[in-house]
Design a protein around this motif. Structure first.
Motif, PDB file in Angstrom:
ATOM      1  N   ALA A   1       0.837  -1.208   0.000  1.00  0.00           N
ATOM      2  CA  ALA A   1       0.000   0.000   0.000  1.00  0.00           C
ATOM      3  C   ALA A   1       0.871   1.256   0.000  1.00  0.00           C
ATOM      4  CB  ALA A   1      -0.937  -0.007   1.205  1.00  0.00           C
ATOM      5  N   LYS A   2       1.932   1.243   0.789  1.00  0.00           N
ATOM      6  CA  LYS A   2       2.841   2.389   0.828  1.00  0.00           C
ATOM      7  C   LYS A   2       3.496   2.594  -0.535  1.00  0.00           C
ATOM      8  CE  LYS A   2       4.373   2.542   5.620  1.00  0.00           C
ATOM      9  NZ  LYS A   2       5.549   2.283   6.489  1.00  0.00           N
ATOM     10  N   HIS A   3       3.955   1.501  -1.140  1.00  0.00           N
ATOM     11  CA  HIS A   3       4.613   1.594  -2.437  1.00  0.00           C
ATOM     12  C   HIS A   3       3.655   2.141  -3.485  1.00  0.00           C
ATOM     13  CE1 HIS A   3       6.586   0.317  -6.162  1.00  0.00           C
ATOM     14  NE2 HIS A   3       7.716   0.461  -5.471  1.00  0.00           N
ATOM     15  N   GLU A   4       2.422   1.645  -3.490  1.00  0.00           N
ATOM     16  CA  GLU A   4       1.422   2.110  -4.455  1.00  0.00           C
ATOM     17  C   GLU A   4       1.102   3.594  -4.247  1.00  0.00           C
ATOM     18  OE1 GLU A   4      -1.964  -0.487  -4.253  1.00  0.00           O
ATOM     19  OE2 GLU A   4      -0.790  -2.218  -4.891  1.00  0.00           O
ATOM     20  N   ALA A   5       0.999   4.004  -2.976  1.00  0.00           N
ATOM     21  CA  ALA A   5       0.695   5.406  -2.682  1.00  0.00           C
ATOM     22  C   ALA A   5       1.824   6.317  -3.172  1.00  0.00           C
ATOM     23  CB  ALA A   5       0.469   5.595  -1.177  1.00  0.00           C
ATOM     24  N   TRP A   6       3.058   5.910  -2.926  1.00  0.00           N
ATOM     25  CA  TRP A   6       4.206   6.705  -3.358  1.00  0.00           C
ATOM     26  C   TRP A   6       4.274   6.737  -4.887  1.00  0.00           C
ATOM     27  CZ3 TRP A   6       9.975   5.334  -1.914  1.00  0.00           C
ATOM     28  CH2 TRP A   6      10.824   6.380  -2.295  1.00  0.00           C
ATOM     29  N   THR A   7       4.033   5.598  -5.519  1.00  0.00           N
ATOM     30  CA  THR A   7       4.032   5.529  -6.979  1.00  0.00           C
ATOM     31  C   THR A   7       2.980   6.478  -7.553  1.00  0.00           C
ATOM     32  OG1 THR A   7       4.822   3.241  -6.932  1.00  0.00           O
ATOM     33  CG2 THR A   7       3.772   3.982  -8.965  1.00  0.00           C
ATOM     34  N   GLY A   8       1.878   6.652  -6.849  1.00  0.00           N
ATOM     35  CA  GLY A   8       0.815   7.556  -7.286  1.00  0.00           C
ATOM     36  C   GLY A   8       1.234   9.013  -7.318  1.00  0.00           C
ATOM     37  N   GLN A   9       2.323   9.343  -6.660  1.00  0.00           N
ATOM     38  CA  GLN A   9       2.827  10.732  -6.635  1.00  0.00           C
ATOM     39  C   GLN A   9       3.860  10.979  -7.740  1.00  0.00           C
ATOM     40  OE1 GLN A   9       1.529  12.966  -4.712  1.00  0.00           O
ATOM     41  NE2 GLN A   9       0.435  11.677  -3.274  1.00  0.00           N
ATOM     42  N   LYS A  10       4.147   9.954  -8.542  1.00  0.00           N
ATOM     43  CA  LYS A  10       5.203  10.030  -9.558  1.00  0.00           C
ATOM     44  C   LYS A  10       5.036  11.264 -10.448  1.00  0.00           C
ATOM     45  CE  LYS A  10       7.669   7.241 -12.863  1.00  0.00           C
ATOM     46  NZ  LYS A  10       7.873   5.917 -13.398  1.00  0.00           N
ATOM     47  N   GLY A  11       6.134  11.960 -10.638  1.00  0.00           N
ATOM     48  CA  GLY A  11       6.141  13.131 -11.502  1.00  0.00           C
ATOM     49  C   GLY A  11       5.822  14.434 -10.786  1.00  0.00           C
ATOM     50  N   LYS A  12       5.369  14.341  -9.550  1.00  0.00           N
ATOM     51  CA  LYS A  12       5.030  15.558  -8.794  1.00  0.00           C
ATOM     52  C   LYS A  12       6.323  16.219  -8.322  1.00  0.00           C
ATOM     53  CE  LYS A  12       1.357  15.582  -6.426  1.00  0.00           C
ATOM     54  NZ  LYS A  12       0.305  15.273  -5.457  1.00  0.00           N
ATOM     55  N   ALA A  13       6.409  17.522  -8.506  1.00  0.00           N
ATOM     56  CA  ALA A  13       7.593  18.270  -8.088  1.00  0.00           C
ATOM     57  C   ALA A  13       7.735  18.230  -6.568  1.00  0.00           C
ATOM     58  CB  ALA A  13       7.495  19.712  -8.558  1.00  0.00           C
ATOM     59  N   LYS A  14       8.988  18.248  -6.133  1.00  0.00           N
ATOM     60  CA  LYS A  14       9.292  18.227  -4.700  1.00  0.00           C
ATOM     61  C   LYS A  14       8.553  19.345  -3.970  1.00  0.00           C
ATOM     62  CE  LYS A  14      13.263  18.662  -1.609  1.00  0.00           C
ATOM     63  NZ  LYS A  14      14.711  18.723  -1.483  1.00  0.00           N
ATOM     64  N   GLU A  15       8.579  20.543  -4.547  1.00  0.00           N
ATOM     65  CA  GLU A  15       7.944  21.700  -3.907  1.00  0.00           C
ATOM     66  C   GLU A  15       6.427  21.519  -3.798  1.00  0.00           C
ATOM     67  OE1 GLU A  15      10.100  21.872  -6.470  1.00  0.00           O
ATOM     68  OE2 GLU A  15      11.846  22.608  -5.350  1.00  0.00           O
ATOM     69  N   GLN A  16       5.821  20.970  -4.838  1.00  0.00           N
ATOM     70  CA  GLN A  16       4.373  20.742  -4.802  1.00  0.00           C
ATOM     71  C   GLN A  16       4.020  19.714  -3.732  1.00  0.00           C
ATOM     72  OE1 GLN A  16       2.572  19.561  -8.516  1.00  0.00           O
ATOM     73  NE2 GLN A  16       0.545  19.366  -7.602  1.00  0.00           N
ATOM     74  N   ALA A  17       4.825  18.649  -3.633  1.00  0.00           N
ATOM     75  CA  ALA A  17       4.587  17.634  -2.603  1.00  0.00           C
ATOM     76  C   ALA A  17       4.717  18.247  -1.208  1.00  0.00           C
ATOM     77  CB  ALA A  17       5.556  16.464  -2.779  1.00  0.00           C
ATOM     78  N   MET A  18       5.699  19.117  -1.034  1.00  0.00           N
ATOM     79  CA  MET A  18       5.871  19.793   0.261  1.00  0.00           C
ATOM     80  C   MET A  18       4.655  20.647   0.585  1.00  0.00           C
ATOM     81  SD  MET A  18       9.749  21.178   0.311  1.00  0.00           S
ATOM     82  CE  MET A  18      11.087  20.195   0.929  1.00  0.00           C
ATOM     83  N   GLU A  19       4.198  21.430  -0.400  1.00  0.00           N
ATOM     84  CA  GLU A  19       3.040  22.302  -0.187  1.00  0.00           C
ATOM     85  C   GLU A  19       1.802  21.492   0.181  1.00  0.00           C
ATOM     86  OE1 GLU A  19       2.723  24.519  -3.833  1.00  0.00           O
ATOM     87  OE2 GLU A  19       4.462  25.768  -3.351  1.00  0.00           O
ATOM     88  N   GLU A  20       1.578  20.376  -0.506  1.00  0.00           N
ATOM     89  CA  GLU A  20       0.415  19.537  -0.229  1.00  0.00           C
ATOM     90  C   GLU A  20       0.530  18.889   1.154  1.00  0.00           C
ATOM     91  OE1 GLU A  20      -0.549  16.843  -3.439  1.00  0.00           O
ATOM     92  OE2 GLU A  20      -0.296  18.436  -4.915  1.00  0.00           O
ATOM     93  N   TYR A  21       1.736  18.496   1.529  1.00  0.00           N
ATOM     94  CA  TYR A  21       1.960  17.902   2.854  1.00  0.00           C
ATOM     95  C   TYR A  21       1.644  18.930   3.937  1.00  0.00           C
ATOM     96  CZ  TYR A  21       4.221  15.237   6.571  1.00  0.00           C
ATOM     97  OH  TYR A  21       4.476  14.534   7.736  1.00  0.00           O
ATOM     98  N   VAL A  22       2.181  20.142   3.779  1.00  0.00           N
ATOM     99  CA  VAL A  22       1.942  21.215   4.763  1.00  0.00           C
ATOM    100  C   VAL A  22       0.445  21.505   4.867  1.00  0.00           C
ATOM    101  CG1 VAL A  22       2.295  23.683   5.224  1.00  0.00           C
ATOM    102  CG2 VAL A  22       4.226  22.257   4.522  1.00  0.00           C
TER     103      VAL A  22
END
Length: 85
Positions: free
Chosen positions: A56-77
């Motif tokens: 499940a963790k691997h699939e969830a991370w794979t689902g974020q593929k291609g997302k910029a580091k900054e965008q992932a940070m913003e969404e996490y925050v």
């Protein structure tokens, strides 16, 4: 506060939430964190058929593929801020 500092604060805050988030939210936090810190998934999926959490963790991370580091940070925050609210 710059984005990196906001992200680090959100990571710290995620460990002190008043309620444990659902598994779905936990997977979202995990995948956004991994995307923000490591980029696209860089490990093979678990081979053990019974490692359901690992898959499940691997699939969830794979689902974020291609997302910029900054965008992932913003969404996490944003997600942690919503959970703390």
């Amino acid at each position: 506060m710059d984005l990196q500092q906001q992200f680090e604060a959100a990571v710290a805050n995620s460990k002190t939430l008043s309620e444990k988030p659902s598994n779905e939210i936990l997977l979202q936090l995990y995948s956004l964190y991994k995307q923000a810190t490591e980029g696209d998934v860089n490990i093979p999926p678990p081979e053990n058929f019974f490692d359901i959490a690992g898959k499940a963790k691997h699939e969830a991370w794979t689902g974020q593929k291609g997302k910029a580091k900054e965008q992932a940070m913003e969404e996490y925050v944003a997600l942690v801020t919503k959970l703390k609210g």
